[in-house]
Design a protein around this motif. Structure first.
Motif, mmCIF file in Angstrom:
data_model
loop_
_atom_site.group_PDB
_atom_site.id
_atom_site.type_symbol
_atom_site.label_atom_id
_atom_site.label_comp_id
_atom_site.label_asym_id
_atom_site.label_seq_id
_atom_site.Cartn_x
_atom_site.Cartn_y
_atom_site.Cartn_z
ATOM 1 N N ILE A 187 46.500 15.526 -16.585
ATOM 2 C CA ILE A 187 46.188 16.309 -15.386
ATOM 3 C C ILE A 187 44.680 16.369 -15.118
ATOM 4 C CG2 ILE A 187 46.563 18.414 -14.061
ATOM 5 C CD1 ILE A 187 49.149 18.825 -15.367
ATOM 6 N N PRO A 188 44.103 15.273 -14.613
ATOM 7 C CA PRO A 188 42.720 15.320 -14.123
ATOM 8 C C PRO A 188 42.703 16.155 -12.847
ATOM 9 C CG PRO A 188 43.699 13.193 -13.594
ATOM 10 C CD PRO A 188 44.726 13.957 -14.381
ATOM 11 N N HIS A 189 42.026 17.299 -12.884
ATOM 12 C CA HIS A 189 42.291 18.361 -11.916
ATOM 13 C C HIS A 189 41.143 18.593 -10.939
ATOM 14 C CE1 HIS A 189 43.534 22.607 -10.848
ATOM 15 N NE2 HIS A 189 44.707 22.017 -10.869
ATOM 16 N N SER A 190 39.905 18.198 -11.313
ATOM 17 C CA SER A 190 38.744 18.479 -10.475
ATOM 18 C C SER A 190 37.677 17.452 -10.802
ATOM 19 C CB SER A 190 38.257 19.907 -10.755
ATOM 20 O OG SER A 190 37.115 20.253 -9.993
ATOM 21 N N VAL A 191 36.841 17.123 -9.798
ATOM 22 C CA VAL A 191 35.832 16.077 -10.000
ATOM 23 C C VAL A 191 34.570 16.429 -9.225
ATOM 24 C CG1 VAL A 191 36.817 14.681 -8.099
ATOM 25 C CG2 VAL A 191 35.382 13.574 -9.840
ATOM 26 N N THR A 192 33.418 16.132 -9.829
ATOM 27 C CA THR A 192 32.147 16.332 -9.146
ATOM 28 C C THR A 192 31.112 15.357 -9.701
ATOM 29 O OG1 THR A 192 30.623 18.030 -8.345
ATOM 30 C CG2 THR A 192 31.143 18.085 -10.695
ATOM 31 N N LEU A 193 29.957 15.294 -9.035
ATOM 32 C CA LEU A 193 28.871 14.400 -9.449
ATOM 33 C C LEU A 193 27.619 15.200 -9.733
ATOM 34 C CD1 LEU A 193 30.671 12.095 -8.287
ATOM 35 C CD2 LEU A 193 28.591 11.091 -7.375
ATOM 36 N N ASP A 194 26.812 14.701 -10.675
ATOM 37 C CA ASP A 194 25.478 15.275 -10.854
ATOM 38 C C ASP A 194 24.448 14.320 -10.248
ATOM 39 O OD1 ASP A 194 24.843 13.261 -12.713
ATOM 40 O OD2 ASP A 194 25.194 14.538 -14.466
#
Length: 310
Positions: A187-194
């Motif tokens: 369950i990959p649930h959320s994603v963001t970038l730095d």
């Protein structure tokens, strides 16, 4: 008066970093369903909320001051994640739809007023293919100004993968299968970038964050020691990129983690926590990159709350 922690600074505990804005929103009665996701348009001072339920508007729009502005409903079935993209010329709102009806299993782009601009995936059909593009309960999307997009797919369906798509929605790279090994997901649930070219994924049921190189998709590291009590449901950076904000739904709290230096992922350090009331169930969060405020979509409390940095 001399207190114990004057001698034992370590007793002091964690510093409080946020306080609840009790005046937000001004019109809480507009939350009529289960609030699953929230996205901030920092440029225009808008907050988009995705909610579920029968005969409720699926998207509500508030001002950052807390005033209800308008809502829209067309072609959104079961919103899961929401994201606002601002480019030099326009703003758009991206929603992942995990519904099982004719609009579901898609990632959709809307105008700020709710006009459907683009559909990624095959509406109504769960799948794992790339040609045609098919998702199974896509959890969240993060879009760069270049148009490159990162999708975590999915929220409990057949797919446990992270995709990078080009601005014309072709696959650049794809990583992940179902499992608990390096680069696998449950369950990959959320994603963001730095700002340093790293993609962060809340690997929810493996109780860890995993980090990838945005250009190659190569695995760079993972953090799990902070999540023994409950897996991460969301991942967002604070406005200064010094910290990550992670919602932990089952223990009703936000974890504030120190962002790692360039070139090293290392181990996670929990700097602070925000304890929410029992049964609040924080699901996904977003951060206003102008004010630093954190907005929390709470399934249990059926509301969005705003926390402001101290």
């Amino acid at each position: 008066v001399v207190r114990a922690h004057d001698y034992f600074p370590s007793w002091k505990g964690q510093e409080q970093m946020y306080k609840l804005d009790i005046g937000w929103p001004k019109n809480p009665e507009y939350f009529t369903g289960q609030t699953f996701c929230v996205a901030v348009d920092s440029l225009h001072g808008l907050v988009y909320v995705g909610q579920r339920g029968a005969n409720v508007p699926k998207v509500l729009v508030f001002s950052v001051e807390g005033y209800f502005l308008y809502s829209w409903n067309d072609t959104v079935e079961m919103p899961h994640g929401i994201f606002v993209l601002n480019t030099a010329t326009e703003s758009s709102v991206w929603i992942t739809d995990v519904g099982t009806g004719k609009y579901g299993h898609t990632v959709k782009q809307y105008s700020p007023m709710g006009k459907l601009l683009q559909i990624l995936g095959t509406p109504g059909n769960a799948g794992s293919s790339l040609i045609p593009l098919q998702f199974d309960q896509p959890a969240e999307i993060f879009v760069e100004e270049t148009g490159d997009a990162y999708v975590v797919d999915g929220d409990g369906g057949m797919n446990n993968r992270l995709l990078k798509l080009s601005d014309d929605y072709k696959e650049i790279w794809l990583t992940g299968t179902n499992g608990s090994g390096i680069g696998q997901f449950k369950i990959p649930h959320s994603v963001t970038l730095d700002p340093y070219g790293r993609v962060w994924v809340a690997d929810r049921d493996n109780k860890r964050l995993q980090v990838f190189d945005k250009v190659t998709g190569e695995w760079l590291g993972s953090w799990d020691s902070c999540f023994s009590e409950d897996g991460p449901y969301s991942v967002r950076f604070t406005a200064n990129y010094k910290y990550l904000v992670v919602a932990q739904l089952n223990v009703n709290r936000l974890a504030i983690l120190a962002a790692p230096p360039v070139g090293s992922i290392g181990d996670c350090v929990m700097v602070s926590t925000v304890q929410l009331a029992d049964e609040t169930q924080p699901h996904l969060v977003d951060v206003d990159m102008k004010s630093g405020a954190v907005y929390v979509a709470e399934i249990g409390a059926q509301q969005v709350q705003k926390y402001i940095p101290l």
